[in-house]
Motif scaffolding. Structure first.
Motif, PDB file in Angstrom:
ATOM      1  N   SER A  76       0.869  -1.168   0.000  1.00 27.66           N
ATOM      2  CA  SER A  76       0.000   0.000   0.000  1.00 27.66           C
ATOM      3  C   SER A  76       0.914   1.228   0.000  1.00 27.66           C
ATOM      4  O   SER A  76       1.700   1.427   0.934  1.00 27.66           O
ATOM      5  CB  SER A  76      -0.898   0.009   1.244  1.00 27.66           C
ATOM      6  N   ASN A  83       0.166   8.219  -1.989  1.00 27.93           N
ATOM      7  CA  ASN A  83      -0.312   8.677  -3.290  1.00 27.93           C
ATOM      8  C   ASN A  83       0.842   9.146  -4.173  1.00 27.93           C
ATOM      9  O   ASN A  83       0.897   8.846  -5.370  1.00 27.93           O
ATOM     10  CB  ASN A  83      -1.319   9.805  -3.099  1.00 27.93           C
ATOM     11  N   ARG A 122      -8.318   5.816   1.320  1.00 24.69           N
ATOM     12  CA  ARG A 122      -8.136   5.204   0.009  1.00 24.69           C
ATOM     13  C   ARG A 122      -6.742   4.604  -0.049  1.00 24.69           C
ATOM     14  O   ARG A 122      -5.742   5.293   0.131  1.00 24.69           O
ATOM     15  CB  ARG A 122      -8.324   6.246  -1.087  1.00 24.69           C
ATOM     16  N   ASN A 123      -6.671   3.307  -0.287  1.00 21.46           N
ATOM     17  CA  ASN A 123      -5.393   2.606  -0.356  1.00 21.46           C
ATOM     18  C   ASN A 123      -5.048   2.306  -1.817  1.00 21.46           C
ATOM     19  O   ASN A 123      -5.835   1.688  -2.539  1.00 21.46           O
ATOM     20  CB  ASN A 123      -5.462   1.299   0.437  1.00 21.46           C
ATOM     21  N   PHE A 124      -3.872   2.743  -2.244  1.00 19.97           N
ATOM     22  CA  PHE A 124      -3.394   2.491  -3.592  1.00 19.97           C
ATOM     23  C   PHE A 124      -2.387   1.346  -3.529  1.00 19.97           C
ATOM     24  O   PHE A 124      -1.353   1.442  -2.868  1.00 19.97           O
ATOM     25  CB  PHE A 124      -2.754   3.750  -4.177  1.00 19.97           C
ATOM     26  N   LYS A 138     -11.698  -4.735   2.236  1.00 19.35           N
ATOM     27  CA  LYS A 138     -12.817  -3.888   1.832  1.00 19.35           C
ATOM     28  C   LYS A 138     -14.036  -4.147   2.701  1.00 19.35           C
ATOM     29  O   LYS A 138     -14.764  -3.222   3.063  1.00 19.35           O
ATOM     30  CB  LYS A 138     -13.140  -4.125   0.359  1.00 19.35           C
ATOM     31  N   ILE A 159     -10.583   0.927   2.138  1.00 19.59           N
ATOM     32  CA  ILE A 159     -10.925   1.222   0.753  1.00 19.59           C
ATOM     33  C   ILE A 159      -9.750   0.869  -0.162  1.00 19.59           C
ATOM     34  O   ILE A 159      -8.655   1.411  -0.015  1.00 19.59           O
ATOM     35  CB  ILE A 159     -11.288   2.706   0.582  1.00 19.59           C
ATOM     36  N   GLU A 192      -8.505   1.246  -3.759  1.00 22.78           N
ATOM     37  CA  GLU A 192      -8.823   2.080  -4.908  1.00 22.78           C
ATOM     38  C   GLU A 192      -8.397   1.413  -6.216  1.00 22.78           C
ATOM     39  O   GLU A 192      -9.225   0.988  -7.013  1.00 22.78           O
ATOM     40  CB  GLU A 192      -8.140   3.442  -4.765  1.00 22.78           C
ATOM     41  N   LYS A 193      -7.107   1.318  -6.433  1.00 19.21           N
ATOM     42  CA  LYS A 193      -6.570   0.741  -7.661  1.00 19.21           C
ATOM     43  C   LYS A 193      -5.399  -0.164  -7.344  1.00 19.21           C
ATOM     44  O   LYS A 193      -4.809  -0.095  -6.264  1.00 19.21           O
ATOM     45  CB  LYS A 193      -6.132   1.839  -8.635  1.00 19.21           C
ATOM     46  N   HIS A 221      -8.802  -1.427 -11.596  1.00 19.32           N
ATOM     47  CA  HIS A 221      -9.620  -1.203 -10.409  1.00 19.32           C
ATOM     48  C   HIS A 221      -9.821  -2.552  -9.736  1.00 19.32           C
ATOM     49  O   HIS A 221     -10.043  -3.560 -10.409  1.00 19.32           O
ATOM     50  CB  HIS A 221     -10.963  -0.586 -10.776  1.00 19.32           C
TER      51      HIS A 221
END
Length: 200
Positions: free
Chosen positions: A68, A71, A100-102, A135, A140, A142-143, A178
């Motif tokens: 994770s 950003n 929001r976790n990328f 989730k 969350i 995100e992508k 996604h």
């Protein structure tokens, strides 16, 4: 072969050492992880490793690292200007509820002698179920981003609904998707229970 796939919140130096040995046969030198890098990432998020173990030999036959990222780090990786081994621990985040976790797939590899048995697919399926459970618990996703460093990996990513984004400056292809919920079979309840017991 009886295969066991799991995540460990305990830093196991032997398991990580075996992952590094696998890297030597699967990746060019510039893409191979080191104990210092993997341990520093683990200190920031102890859910990053998914291991596949040969139950009979107790050896790691494959593994996956799912990070994770901040950003800023995510966007830098998406631009294709750097390789993931340049990520320091400040780029890595724990999974945080409500944020929001990328996600970045830093590595997935299987020992040469175990390839062709669907092990990488099983590892990815397990990791996706883990993201599903996050989730379900308010984290969350995100992508999901990846760096396909060869044609075999790129084909595998496309088969898993990743989209090609850009050619990197280190001769690889950046891919992204996604995160979508997995389709579970009739054993969903048992699988979920076993998984969540592993990561709590």
């Amino acid at each position: 072969m009886k295969l066991e796939i799991f995540q460990s919140k305990k830093k196991d130096k032997e398991l990580i050492s075996q992952c590094i040995e696998i890297d030597k046969t699967c990746y060019e030198e510039k893409y191979r992880g080191t104990e210092a890098i993997y341990h520093s990432w683990f200190e920031k998020n102890n859910n990053i490793f998914t291991f596949a173990i040969d139950y009979d030999t107790n050896n790691v036959v494959g593994y996956m690292i799912t990070l994770s990222l901040t950003n800023k780090a995510y966007l830098e990786m998406k631009a294709g200007n750097t390789i993931d081994l340049s990520l320091d621990s400040e780029c890595i985040l724990p999974f945080i509820k409500g944020r929001r976790n990328f996600i970045y797939v830093a590595s997935i590899a299987v020992r040469d002698e175990y390839q062709g048995q669907g092990i990488s697919s099983k590892i990815m399926e397990y990791s996706n179920r883990f993201l599903d459970k996050l989730k379900d618990n308010g984290i969350i996703i995100e992508k999901v981003l990846g760096d396909a460093v060869n044609e075999k990996m790129l084909k595998s990513c496309i088969n898993r609904e990743f989209k090609e984004k850009i050619k990197s400056n280190h001769n690889s292809t950046i891919v992204e998707k996604h995160h979508k919920r997995n389709y579970y079979d009739k054993n969903k309840k048992n699988v979920d229970k076993q998984l969540w017991n592993k990561i709590e």
